[in-house]
Each structure stands twice: as C-alpha cells, then as structure tokens.
Design an enzyme around this catalytic site. Structure first.
Site, PDB file in Angstrom:
ATOM      1  N   HIS A 195       0.844  -1.210   0.000  1.00  0.00           N
ATOM      2  CA  HIS A 195       0.000   0.000   0.000  1.00  0.00           C
ATOM      3  C   HIS A 195       0.872   1.251   0.000  1.00  0.00           C
ATOM      4  O   HIS A 195       0.618   2.212   0.716  1.00  0.00           O
ATOM      5  CB  HIS A 195      -0.959  -0.001   1.197  1.00  0.00           C
ATOM      6  CG  HIS A 195      -2.060  -1.019   1.079  1.00  0.00           C
ATOM      7  ND1 HIS A 195      -3.340  -0.708   0.724  1.00  0.00           N
ATOM      8  CD2 HIS A 195      -2.037  -2.365   1.247  1.00  0.00           C
ATOM      9  CE1 HIS A 195      -4.082  -1.800   0.686  1.00  0.00           C
ATOM     10  NE2 HIS A 195      -3.309  -2.834   1.003  1.00  0.00           N
ATOM     11  N   TYR A 239       3.378  -5.432   9.721  1.00  0.00           N
ATOM     12  CA  TYR A 239       3.335  -3.969   9.635  1.00  0.00           C
ATOM     13  C   TYR A 239       4.473  -3.366  10.463  1.00  0.00           C
ATOM     14  O   TYR A 239       5.075  -2.362  10.077  1.00  0.00           O
ATOM     15  CB  TYR A 239       1.979  -3.413  10.123  1.00  0.00           C
ATOM     16  CG  TYR A 239       0.811  -3.720   9.209  1.00  0.00           C
ATOM     17  CD1 TYR A 239       0.711  -4.934   8.541  1.00  0.00           C
ATOM     18  CD2 TYR A 239      -0.210  -2.793   9.013  1.00  0.00           C
ATOM     19  CE1 TYR A 239      -0.360  -5.209   7.706  1.00  0.00           C
ATOM     20  CE2 TYR A 239      -1.288  -3.068   8.172  1.00  0.00           C
ATOM     21  CZ  TYR A 239      -1.351  -4.284   7.537  1.00  0.00           C
ATOM     22  OH  TYR A 239      -2.416  -4.561   6.708  1.00  0.00           O
TER      23      TYR A 239
END
Ligand code: HEM
Length: 309
Positions: free
Chosen positions: A28, A298
């Site tokens: 992303h 993440y």
C-alpha cells in the site's frame, strides 16, 4: 500444508516483488493523507463499551491507498483500494481500522499471501509478472479465488470517495456487561458506489485518485456510514476469505466525515503504522490467523521505513 512463513519472510517477499523504496511502506505504498472526525451512534453500546460510540465527535487521521508495493501503480489497476483510520479517543487511547474495498481477503493463511506475492515477481526477461505463475498460484490456492473473482468482476472505483471499505475480519465487540458479540463492519459512502467503466479503465490517466479526492473535499466534507453486521452461530470467525450470509442483522453505528485531503509526503498519516491490532477497550481480535499476522508484518515495514530503509 501450513509451513509457518514468518512476517520477516513476507516483508522480504514484498521487497522482492516490488523493490525496496527507501523510507516507504512495503505494501500500500501509493496513497494520500486525510483527516476528519467520527461520530459513533450510542445504539452500538448494546454490543460494545468502546468510547468510539459515546456520541461525541472524535478526531480521525485517515489514509487512502492502493494495494501493492509499486509506487507507480496506475489508479486504474484492478487491485484493492484501502482506507486506514486512526480514531483518537479520550485519554490518548487509539483505535485503528485498516480496511479494503473488497468484502473478502485473498488469503486464509499467511502462506497463501506469501505465495501470492512471490507469484507476482516480475520475470527478469520481460520485466512483468509471468501470467503462468499467477495461474498456477490460483489453481493451487482456492482460498485466493473469492477475492480474485470479485476484483475481476468489479472495476475499481472512480474515486476513493465512491467506494465502500470492509473491515473483512471478524472482530469481538464486548459490552458493559462483558457480553461478547461477533461482528464485521464496513463503511458505505454517502456519495454512492461508482466504478470506472471499461472505457474509463482504458482511457483514464495513471494518476487521478489523489487530485479527485482533493477536488471533492473542496466542495464539502465527504461522509461514510459505518454499518455493523451481527454474526450468527456458525458464521466463519477465523477465515477472512469467506463472506457471511447476506441476511444477517445490520445496524448503522456511526458516521465518518473526511474534511481535508493532502498528498502523503510529510503529512500526518505518513508516519502512522495502521496496525489493525491497535484497539481500545470494547473491541477485541478473533483468532483469525491473517489478522494476527498483520501486526508483526506492519511493524517490520514500519521499522524499516522509519529508519530510512
Ligand atoms: C497476511 C496478510 C497481510 C500482510 C502480510 C499485510 C502486509 C502489509 C504491510 C507490510 C503494510 C505496510 C505497513 C506499513 O509500512 O505501515 C500493509 C498496509 C496495508 N494493509 Fe495489509 N497486509 C495483510 C492483510 C491485509 C488485510 C486483510 C487488509 C484489510 C482488511 C489489509 C489492508 C491494508 C491497508 C489498507 C494498508 C495501508 C495502511 C496505511 O495506509 O498505512 N492488509 N499491509
């Protein structure tokens, strides 16, 4: 056949397929920052004691994105779009929701996600992913098919403002009496759902999502309704590739308002790790192996980009 791929291996696979873009997200990577507020509906308190649903406006930092680690991915790509939200609750508490515009995810296990990313690695000769490898991946990973089919059949939205975003995972809402309810949620755009036509898919320029959102917010705030779906016994709890039956009870439990949009460089959302396990009291994770795996992945991506790698 679970071989137990690690978060580090998955981030390395993202780097192998999309390259390393120093200081940037490994997935992303292309996106825009936004800010606004959320007003939760007290009716949600039947299910959760979260301060999100006090009825008072709460500041929200948002980020809109395209899936994948290619910073130049065209805005017409038939991939997922993302909306990540950080809700700022009283006393410095935080709640994250990091969502996609597909009702389901493309992997039931981290291994499938890893194999998917590896299958998309550009061929050294053509510089493009090898369609045969992608075909082989799909044939050997049936859990990838519902999302792939959805993305095949549904063109991307004309604007980030014209899309629903789905929490996808099942979460636990815990109320004042400690009663747990299994739920899913989504955000539905008050601007309505609008997808690119097949002609627009071919004729649109590679970059329009950011400017279109900036232009849209100049006309006034952009709003989404937060819709809660209440699970019933037997509904899949730990598999984000499986939809729930469409006749489940739904309740509108809040309104998100986006009031400003900027490019991401140097803006507040850039330095946030939208780890979906950042949760405030009243909302808890299930044992969904994808949900639990996201947090360490993440953290590795965030640690790298913060240190300029
Ligand atoms: C095995 C599963 C997954 C892995 C390994 C993974 C990995 C990642 C990584 C490494 C990032 C960049 C983090 C950063 O540097 O801040 C990211 C961002 C993101 N992911 Fe995932 N992801 C997974 C599943 C999902 C799912 C199920 C959703 C939606 C329900 C999702 C939605 C997003 C969104 C919206 C972003 C962008 C967040 C932002 O704007 O900062 N991902 N993902």
């Amino acid at each position: 056949a679970e071989t137990g791929v690690t978060a580090g291996q998955v981030v390395s696979a993202l780097e192998g397929t999309f390259g390393v873009h120093a200081g940037e997200r490994r997935n992303h990577i292309k996106g825009s920052c936004a800010a606004g507020e959320f007003i939760g509906a007290p009716v949600a308190r039947d299910y959760t004691r979260s301060a999100l649903f006090s009825g008072k406006p709460l500041p929200v930092i948002a980020r809109f994105s395209l899936a994948g680690g290619n910073p130049k991915v065209p805005d017409t790509a038939k991939s997922a779009r993302g909306m990540a939200l950080e809700f700022r609750l009283p006393d410095g508490k935080l709640q994250h929701m990091t969502m996609l515009n597909t009702p389901m995810f493309g992997a039931a296990t981290p291994q499938t996600f890893f194999d998917d990313i590896v299958s998309k690695k550009p061929d050294p000769v053509t510089g493009k992913p090898d369609p045969e490898k992608i075909k082989a991946f799909r044939a050997s990973h049936p859990d990838s098919l519902p999302q792939a089919d959805y993305l095949d059949k549904n063109n991307p939205p004309v604007s980030w403002a014209n899309s629903s975003y789905f929490g996808i995972h099942t979460f636990k809402f815990v109320n004042q009496a400690n009663k747990t309810t299994l739920v899913r949620w989504r955000f539905v755009p008050q601007d309505g759902e609008k997808r690119l036509s097949d002609d627009e898919l071919k004729s649109s320029p590679p970059n329009f999502l950011e400017q279109r959102l900036i232009d849209r917010v100049k006309q006034g705030s952009i709003r989404w309704d937060m819709i809660l779906t209440i699970g019933a016994p037997g509904d899949p709890e730990n598999n984000p590739t499986l939809s729930w039956p469409s006749n489940r009870k739904e309740v509108k439990i809040g309104t998100l308002t986006i009031a400003s949009v900027t490019s991401q460089k140097g803006a507040e959302c850039e330095r946030i790790n939208f780890d979906p396990l950042v949760m405030a009291d009243g909302i808890e994770p299930t044992n969904d192996p994808i949900l639990l795996f996201r947090s360490p992945a993440y953290a590795i991506s965030f640690g790298k980009r913060l240190s300029g790698k």
